[in-house]
Design a protein around this motif. Structure first.
Motif, PDB file in Angstrom:
ATOM      1  N   SER A  66      -6.918  -1.837 -15.551  1.00  0.00           N
ATOM      2  CA  SER A  66      -6.928  -2.956 -14.606  1.00  0.00           C
ATOM      3  C   SER A  66      -5.548  -3.606 -14.620  1.00  0.00           C
ATOM      4  CB  SER A  66      -7.988  -3.981 -15.006  1.00  0.00           C
ATOM      5  OG  SER A  66      -9.282  -3.424 -14.924  1.00  0.00           O
TER       6      SER A  66
ATOM      7  N   ARG B 209      -6.740  -0.811  -9.979  1.00  0.00           N
ATOM      8  CA  ARG B 209      -7.060  -0.003 -11.157  1.00  0.00           C
ATOM      9  C   ARG B 209      -6.231   1.278 -11.070  1.00  0.00           C
ATOM     10  NH1 ARG B 209     -11.650  -2.393 -13.379  1.00  0.00           N
ATOM     11  NH2 ARG B 209     -11.681  -0.868 -15.055  1.00  0.00           N
TER      12      ARG B 209
ATOM     13  N   ALA C  38      -8.390  -0.076  -5.397  1.00  0.00           N
ATOM     14  CA  ALA C  38      -8.621  -1.521  -5.444  1.00  0.00           C
ATOM     15  C   ALA C  38      -9.657  -1.831  -6.520  1.00  0.00           C
ATOM     16  CB  ALA C  38      -9.105  -2.019  -4.090  1.00  0.00           C
ATOM     17  N   ASP C  39      -9.429  -2.918  -7.233  1.00  0.00           N
ATOM     18  CA  ASP C  39     -10.370  -3.355  -8.268  1.00  0.00           C
ATOM     19  C   ASP C  39     -11.400  -4.277  -7.615  1.00  0.00           C
ATOM     20  OD1 ASP C  39     -11.616  -3.764 -10.638  1.00  0.00           O
ATOM     21  OD2 ASP C  39      -9.989  -4.843 -11.608  1.00  0.00           O
ATOM     22  N   THR C  40     -12.265  -3.667  -6.792  1.00  0.00           N
ATOM     23  CA  THR C  40     -13.266  -4.424  -6.057  1.00  0.00           C
ATOM     24  C   THR C  40     -14.196  -5.171  -7.007  1.00  0.00           C
ATOM     25  OG1 THR C  40     -14.603  -2.419  -5.983  1.00  0.00           O
ATOM     26  CG2 THR C  40     -13.225  -2.885  -4.067  1.00  0.00           C
ATOM     27  N   PRO C  41     -14.722  -6.333  -6.618  1.00  0.00           N
ATOM     28  CA  PRO C  41     -14.689  -6.910  -5.263  1.00  0.00           C
ATOM     29  C   PRO C  41     -13.412  -7.704  -4.942  1.00  0.00           C
ATOM     30  CG  PRO C  41     -15.989  -8.293  -6.690  1.00  0.00           C
ATOM     31  CD  PRO C  41     -15.583  -7.101  -7.521  1.00  0.00           C
ATOM     32  N   ALA C  42     -12.426  -7.696  -5.836  1.00  0.00           N
ATOM     33  CA  ALA C  42     -11.169  -8.390  -5.538  1.00  0.00           C
ATOM     34  C   ALA C  42     -10.453  -7.676  -4.385  1.00  0.00           C
ATOM     35  CB  ALA C  42     -10.283  -8.417  -6.778  1.00  0.00           C
ATOM     36  N   TYR C  43      -9.638  -8.415  -3.674  1.00  0.00           N
ATOM     37  CA  TYR C  43      -8.869  -7.838  -2.574  1.00  0.00           C
ATOM     38  C   TYR C  43      -7.508  -8.525  -2.503  1.00  0.00           C
ATOM     39  CZ  TYR C  43     -10.749 -11.987  -0.250  1.00  0.00           C
ATOM     40  OH  TYR C  43     -11.099 -13.276   0.058  1.00  0.00           O
TER      41      TYR C  43
ATOM     42  N   ASN D 132       0.831  -1.211   0.000  1.00  0.00           N
ATOM     43  CA  ASN D 132       0.000   0.000   0.000  1.00  0.00           C
ATOM     44  C   ASN D 132       0.862   1.255   0.000  1.00  0.00           C
ATOM     45  OD1 ASN D 132      -2.374  -1.490   0.019  1.00  0.00           O
ATOM     46  ND2 ASN D 132      -2.536  -1.483   2.259  1.00  0.00           N
TER      47      ASN D 132
ATOM     48  N   ASP E  31      -2.332  -8.634  -5.608  1.00  0.00           N
ATOM     49  CA  ASP E  31      -3.482  -7.725  -5.550  1.00  0.00           C
ATOM     50  C   ASP E  31      -4.018  -7.464  -6.946  1.00  0.00           C
ATOM     51  OD1 ASP E  31      -1.768  -5.871  -6.729  1.00  0.00           O
ATOM     52  OD2 ASP E  31      -1.395  -4.768  -4.884  1.00  0.00           O
ATOM     53  N   TRP E  32      -5.189  -6.861  -6.987  1.00  0.00           N
ATOM     54  CA  TRP E  32      -5.856  -6.473  -8.224  1.00  0.00           C
ATOM     55  C   TRP E  32      -6.254  -5.013  -8.078  1.00  0.00           C
ATOM     56  CZ3 TRP E  32      -6.056 -11.083  -5.856  1.00  0.00           C
ATOM     57  CH2 TRP E  32      -5.833 -12.225  -6.626  1.00  0.00           C
TER      58      TRP E  32
END
Length: 303
Positions: free
Chosen positions: A131, A116, A93-98, A37, A113-114
């Motif tokens: 992405s 954007r 974050a490319d939700t719903p991925a975490y 992060n 992680d995934w």
């Protein structure tokens, strides 16, 4: 036979029970994830010092599987390119991925992680929403030793192409498809649905400026609309304005005819006359049939 069946069942169960082997632990919270992060926060801010402090002296960097070994200083320079090319840079974050952190018994700590990457390209004005899937490996000192990035490179190809002057086909002032559009309009004004149908492919899609975005009609639905119009209006006339263009688009390998008209008609119920401009955009397939028909006009004239 029963004994053989029992032994087969025993070995099957035994094999399945031994098919799984634990190789590590997955964490939803981990110090390595906090460092990742921090890495992207530094990336957003173009802070090379903060970015470099999270990297090992040399870092193996992968872009879609292509690898290169970089020094910490060389990897830091990557931030200069992003700062010079983009503004309003943001990583979300490319939700719903975490993200996950995985502690492997053999190869240490990895984070995946995934994300954007969102930004505006300064030179072209394109808004980018990229992405990207990332993997990070760490050494025993908690520094990143490898970065693996997976993304659709077409985004950057598009940005490069936008900075070049490039032809994309030809414009025709005279073309057989222009003649077809003119004949189609004549059949419409004559309220000749049977005469109109041969101009369209069976899978033609219709749209107009009064429909919702991406909303389309098929040929059967459009035919009912024509019938309703012909039952409501008389003396339908479309006068050509200027001249049509037939454009061949090399990129999509298709022909589109653009034409401009003044539409007029008289209401059967009360004799009210309407006159308004209309633009037609009609795309042809390889068989010379219209596969997409789009009309631009305002409904205010009918109120």
């Amino acid at each position: 036979m029963k004994k053989f069946t029992f032994l087969m069942f025993f070995f099957l169960v035994w094999g399945l029970s031994h098919a799984q082997k634990k190789n590590g632990t997955v964490f939803i919270e981990h110090p390595a994830m906090e460092k990742v992060n921090m890495l992207w926060q530094a990336f957003e801010q173009g802070d090379q010092a903060a970015y470099g402090n999270l990297l090992a002296d040399t870092v193996m960097v992968f872009f879609n599987g292509n690898r290169t070994l970089r020094t910490r200083e060389a990897e830091n320079k990557n931030l200069e390119w992003w700062a010079s090319e983009f503004e309003n840079l943001k990583v979300v974050a490319d939700t719903p991925a975490y993200a996950d952190a995985i502690e492997y018994k053999e190869s240490g700590v990895w984070v995946q992680d995934w994300l954007r990457i969102q930004a505006t390209h300064i030179k072209t004005g394109n808004n980018v929403d990229l992405s990207i899937h990332n993997l990070y490996s760490f050494n025993k000192d908690g520094l990143i030793t490898s970065l693996h990035h997976y993304f659709n490179n077409d985004v950057f190809e598009h940005l490069r192409n936008d900075q070049r002057t490039r032809e994309n086909g030809k414009v025709y002032i005279n073309h057989p498809y222009i003649l077809k559009v003119r004949k189609l309009v004549n059949a419409y004004c004559a309220e000749d649905i049977e005469g109109m149908l041969p101009f369209y492919a069976e899978d033609v899609a219709f749209s107009n400026s009064t429909l919702k975005l991406k909303e389309q009609k098929d040929l059967a639905t459009q035919q009912k609309d024509w019938e309703r119009i012909f039952d409501t209006w008389d003396n339908i006339h479309m006068k050509q304005v200027g001249y049509p263009d037939c454009i061949y688009y090399e990129l999509n390998n298709n022909y589109v005819v653009y034409s401009w008209w003044n539409f007029s008609a008289v209401a059967k119920e009360d004799g009210r006359k309407v006159v308004f401009p209309i633009m037609l955009s009609q795309t042809f397939n390889d068989d010379g049939k219209i596969v997409y028909s789009l009309a631009y006009y305002s409904t205010n004239h009918f109120e």
